[in-house]
Design a protein around this motif. Structure first.
Motif, PDB file in Angstrom:
ATOM      1  N   ALA A   1       0.848  -1.198   0.000  1.00 46.28           N
ATOM      2  CA  ALA A   1       0.000   0.000   0.000  1.00 46.28           C
ATOM      3  C   ALA A   1       0.886   1.250   0.000  1.00 46.28           C
ATOM      4  CB  ALA A   1      -0.895  -0.007   1.226  1.00 46.28           C
ATOM      5  N   ARG A   2       0.312   2.347  -0.441  1.00 44.82           N
ATOM      6  CA  ARG A   2       0.991   3.650  -0.398  1.00 44.82           C
ATOM      7  C   ARG A   2       0.243   4.542   0.581  1.00 44.82           C
ATOM      8  NH1 ARG A   2       0.723   4.373  -6.891  1.00 44.82           N
ATOM      9  NH2 ARG A   2       2.022   2.579  -7.473  1.00 44.82           N
ATOM     10  N   PRO A   3       0.936   5.509   1.166  1.00 44.64           N
ATOM     11  CA  PRO A   3       0.289   6.336   2.196  1.00 44.64           C
ATOM     12  C   PRO A   3      -0.980   7.034   1.730  1.00 44.64           C
ATOM     13  CG  PRO A   3       2.662   6.697   2.194  1.00 44.64           C
ATOM     14  CD  PRO A   3       2.368   5.835   1.012  1.00 44.64           C
ATOM     15  N   ASP A   4      -1.084   7.366   0.439  1.00 39.68           N
ATOM     16  CA  ASP A   4      -2.286   8.081   0.005  1.00 39.68           C
ATOM     17  C   ASP A   4      -3.375   7.155  -0.551  1.00 39.68           C
ATOM     18  OD1 ASP A   4      -0.928   7.478  -2.337  1.00 39.68           O
ATOM     19  OD2 ASP A   4      -1.513   9.339  -3.353  1.00 39.68           O
ATOM     20  N   ASP A   5      -3.147   5.840  -0.522  1.00 36.61           N
ATOM     21  CA  ASP A   5      -4.192   4.907  -0.956  1.00 36.61           C
ATOM     22  C   ASP A   5      -5.440   5.085  -0.098  1.00 36.61           C
ATOM     23  OD1 ASP A   5      -2.537   3.762  -2.848  1.00 36.61           O
ATOM     24  OD2 ASP A   5      -2.118   1.941  -1.693  1.00 36.61           O
ATOM     25  N   ILE A   6      -6.591   4.867  -0.710  1.00 35.83           N
ATOM     26  CA  ILE A   6      -7.845   4.823   0.049  1.00 35.83           C
ATOM     27  C   ILE A   6      -8.429   3.429  -0.122  1.00 35.83           C
ATOM     28  CG2 ILE A   6     -10.186   5.744   0.287  1.00 35.83           C
ATOM     29  CD1 ILE A   6      -9.078   8.430  -0.721  1.00 35.83           C
ATOM     30  N   LEU A   7      -8.593   2.742   0.990  1.00 42.78           N
ATOM     31  CA  LEU A   7      -9.153   1.392   0.959  1.00 42.78           C
ATOM     32  C   LEU A   7     -10.653   1.485   1.209  1.00 42.78           C
ATOM     33  CD1 LEU A   7      -8.433  -1.655   0.744  1.00 42.78           C
ATOM     34  CD2 LEU A   7      -8.335  -1.683   3.249  1.00 42.78           C
ATOM     35  N   ILE A   8     -11.420   0.959   0.260  1.00 46.46           N
ATOM     36  CA  ILE A   8     -12.877   0.899   0.390  1.00 46.46           C
ATOM     37  C   ILE A   8     -13.204  -0.511   0.864  1.00 46.46           C
ATOM     38  CG2 ILE A   8     -15.048   0.949  -0.883  1.00 46.46           C
ATOM     39  CD1 ILE A   8     -13.482   2.836  -2.904  1.00 46.46           C
ATOM     40  N   ALA A   9     -13.771  -0.615   2.051  1.00 41.71           N
ATOM     41  CA  ALA A   9     -14.045  -1.939   2.630  1.00 41.71           C
ATOM     42  C   ALA A   9     -15.539  -2.078   2.904  1.00 41.71           C
ATOM     43  CB  ALA A   9     -13.250  -2.125   3.918  1.00 41.71           C
ATOM     44  N   THR A  10     -16.081  -3.246   2.548  1.00 46.63           N
ATOM     45  CA  THR A  10     -17.499  -3.527   2.799  1.00 46.63           C
ATOM     46  C   THR A  10     -17.685  -5.035   2.899  1.00 46.63           C
ATOM     47  OG1 THR A  10     -17.995  -3.781   0.449  1.00 46.63           O
ATOM     48  CG2 THR A  10     -18.366  -1.589   1.376  1.00 46.63           C
ATOM     49  N   TYR A  11     -18.769  -5.429   3.528  1.00 46.73           N
ATOM     50  CA  TYR A  11     -19.276  -6.788   3.373  1.00 46.73           C
ATOM     51  C   TYR A  11     -19.961  -6.803   2.006  1.00 46.73           C
ATOM     52  CZ  TYR A  11     -21.326 -11.232   4.908  1.00 46.73           C
ATOM     53  OH  TYR A  11     -21.656 -12.562   5.050  1.00 46.73           O
ATOM     54  N   PRO A  12     -19.938  -7.938   1.289  1.00 48.20           N
ATOM     55  CA  PRO A  12     -20.563  -7.947  -0.044  1.00 48.20           C
ATOM     56  C   PRO A  12     -22.011  -7.459  -0.015  1.00 48.20           C
ATOM     57  CG  PRO A  12     -19.327  -9.979   0.303  1.00 48.20           C
ATOM     58  CD  PRO A  12     -19.326  -9.248   1.616  1.00 48.20           C
ATOM     59  N   LYS A  13     -22.363  -6.688  -1.020  1.00 45.81           N
ATOM     60  CA  LYS A  13     -23.720  -6.174  -1.239  1.00 45.81           C
ATOM     61  C   LYS A  13     -24.148  -5.158  -0.184  1.00 45.81           C
ATOM     62  CE  LYS A  13     -25.354  -7.093  -4.402  1.00 45.81           C
ATOM     63  NZ  LYS A  13     -25.017  -6.433  -5.695  1.00 45.81           N
ATOM     64  N   ALA A  14     -23.208  -4.293   0.191  1.00 47.45           N
ATOM     65  CA  ALA A  14     -23.532  -3.261   1.182  1.00 47.45           C
ATOM     66  C   ALA A  14     -23.333  -1.852   0.630  1.00 47.45           C
ATOM     67  CB  ALA A  14     -22.664  -3.467   2.429  1.00 47.45           C
ATOM     68  N   GLY A  15     -23.301  -1.725  -0.702  1.00 47.52           N
ATOM     69  CA  GLY A  15     -23.104  -0.398  -1.290  1.00 47.52           C
ATOM     70  C   GLY A  15     -21.700  -0.158  -1.784  1.00 47.52           C
ATOM     71  N   THR A  16     -20.980  -1.237  -2.058  1.00 46.79           N
ATOM     72  CA  THR A  16     -19.568  -1.143  -2.467  1.00 46.79           C
ATOM     73  C   THR A  16     -19.388  -0.315  -3.731  1.00 46.79           C
ATOM     74  OG1 THR A  16     -19.555  -3.483  -1.817  1.00 46.79           O
ATOM     75  CG2 THR A  16     -17.488  -2.548  -2.649  1.00 46.79           C
ATOM     76  N   THR A  17     -20.163  -0.638  -4.753  1.00 43.62           N
ATOM     77  CA  THR A  17     -19.996   0.055  -6.035  1.00 43.62           C
ATOM     78  C   THR A  17     -20.446   1.510  -5.915  1.00 43.62           C
ATOM     79  OG1 THR A  17     -20.416  -2.062  -7.121  1.00 43.62           O
ATOM     80  CG2 THR A  17     -20.471  -0.104  -8.512  1.00 43.62           C
ATOM     81  N   TRP A  18     -21.456   1.725  -5.117  1.00 42.62           N
ATOM     82  CA  TRP A  18     -21.958   3.088  -4.893  1.00 42.62           C
ATOM     83  C   TRP A  18     -20.867   3.968  -4.280  1.00 42.62           C
ATOM     84  CZ3 TRP A  18     -26.509   4.432  -1.045  1.00 42.62           C
ATOM     85  CH2 TRP A  18     -26.996   5.714  -1.331  1.00 42.62           C
ATOM     86  N   ILE A  19     -20.275   3.517  -3.186  1.00 43.74           N
ATOM     87  CA  ILE A  19     -19.246   4.341  -2.538  1.00 43.74           C
ATOM     88  C   ILE A  19     -17.989   4.428  -3.417  1.00 43.74           C
ATOM     89  CG2 ILE A  19     -18.246   2.468  -1.121  1.00 43.74           C
ATOM     90  CD1 ILE A  19     -18.711   6.163  -0.061  1.00 43.74           C
ATOM     91  N   SER A  20     -17.701   3.369  -4.174  1.00 46.80           N
ATOM     92  CA  SER A  20     -16.544   3.403  -5.082  1.00 46.80           C
ATOM     93  C   SER A  20     -16.723   4.506  -6.124  1.00 46.80           C
ATOM     94  CB  SER A  20     -16.380   2.060  -5.805  1.00 46.80           C
ATOM     95  OG  SER A  20     -16.093   1.024  -4.903  1.00 46.80           O
ATOM     96  N   TYR A  21     -17.921   4.581  -6.679  1.00 46.45           N
ATOM     97  CA  TYR A  21     -18.190   5.566  -7.725  1.00 46.45           C
ATOM     98  C   TYR A  21     -18.222   6.979  -7.143  1.00 46.45           C
ATOM     99  CZ  TYR A  21     -20.108   7.263 -12.172  1.00 46.45           C
ATOM    100  OH  TYR A  21     -20.304   7.911 -13.362  1.00 46.45           O
ATOM    101  N   ILE A  22     -18.761   7.123  -5.932  1.00 47.98           N
ATOM    102  CA  ILE A  22     -18.759   8.433  -5.265  1.00 47.98           C
ATOM    103  C   ILE A  22     -17.318   8.933  -5.112  1.00 47.98           C
ATOM    104  CG2 ILE A  22     -19.128   9.564  -3.022  1.00 47.98           C
ATOM    105  CD1 ILE A  22     -21.751   7.894  -2.800  1.00 47.98           C
TER     106      ILE A  22
END
Length: 296
Positions: free
Chosen positions: A36-57
């Motif tokens: 990982a790099r210090p400026d990485d943003i990790l998007i974490a979710t349980y499957p089907k909890a809005g993952t693609t929505w927050i990714s696109y935001i």
């Protein structure tokens, strides 16, 4: 004749104490050693909890203006790689993440907190976690597994619901996942924990909180563009965000994005199932500070 049949559905097995399928463990050494790099943003979710929505935001917040061509030419699963994925129809998630030229890199994971590569903590990366109430989550997961050939056969609804309660799901029990990440937030201050129901209720408010966490100050126009672009129906019909280009998804059975609502569980749970689930929930939701809403 050419054989166009997809490989058989994978079987669930125990991996490091969590139920998994080989699509998420076949590349395990590279996942664990991911840098990982210090400026990485990790998007974490349980499957089907809005993952693609927050990714696109997040993608629109960071690159909607500077690189608008990304939105129309690169599918979301390449813009925001799924770190532990190893599907063969696209490059492994680790490889896609390594190839990202953006800063920050947006990377998604469904891993429970204890299996996340340690470099994300060593680099003190920011994490955005989205949690969804268990009832809507299991309904969404059921329809997803019906159409997703990379997951085990779901069986009928009552069988699937029991499996969910038993924690025998890909990526493990919902309870452990949402609680584990909630508790991580207490020690890793760069964790922003969001609730799907809050986002549905008032996306503008949650967007403000997210931007505050990220240190972003978008203009009113930018915020409006993000909110309009990430409306459910728009994302559902957008081939760059709806996963229609992935052959493991069978849209004839169910779309990848189905309803995106709070409370759809009422159309699936019988009265008896609901009572049994509530009782089970009381026993298994170990952290009283973690509160979910099943209606908004």
């Amino acid at each position: 004749m050419e054989n166009t049949e997809l490989p058989p559905r994978p079987l669930l097995f125990d991996f490091e104490g969590v139920s998994m399928v080989h699509h998420f463990t076949d590349n395990w050494e590279k996942v664990q050693n991911f840098q990982a790099r210090p400026d990485d943003i990790l998007i974490a979710t349980y499957p089907k909890a809005g993952t693609t929505w927050i990714s696109y935001i997040l993608d629109l917040l960071y690159f909607g203006q500077s690189a608008p061509e990304r939105q129309t030419s690169i599918p979301i699963y390449e813009r925001v790689p799924f770190l532990e994925s190893y599907f063969h129809v696209i490059p492994p998630g680790t490889e896609l993440a390594d190839k990202l030229t953006t800063s920050p890199r947006l990377i998604k994971t469904h891993l429970p907190v204890q299996l996340v590569p340690k470099s994300f903590w060593e680099q003190n990366c920011r994490v955005v976690y989205v949690a969804r109430n268990a009832k809507d989550n299991v309904v969404s997961y059921f329809h997803f597994d019906r159409m997703n050939k990379a997951h085990p056969e779901p069986g009928d609804w009552s069988h699937f619901l029991q499996r969910f309660m038993d924690g025998k799901m890909v990526f493990g029990p919902w309870y452990d996942h949402v609680t584990g990440w909630w508790e991580k937030k207490q020690t890793h201050s760069k964790t922003h924990y969001m609730f799907y129901e809050d986002m549905i209720e008032d996306l503008g408010r949650d967007l403000d909180r997210l931007c505050s966490f990220l240190g972003l100050s978008p203009s009113v126009e930018e915020k409006t563009r993000v909110m309009e672009g990430t409306q459910f129906d728009k994302m559902k019909s957008n081939s760059m965000t709806n996963y229609s280009s992935l052959p493991v998804m069978d849209f004839k059975i169910s779309p990848f994005m189905r309803k995106g609502q709070v409370g759809d569980w009422k159309h699936h749970f019988t009265v008896t199932q609901n009572e049994k689930f509530d009782e089970h929930y009381q026993k298994n939701m170990s952290n009283p500070n973690l509160q979910f809403r099943t209606v908004v």
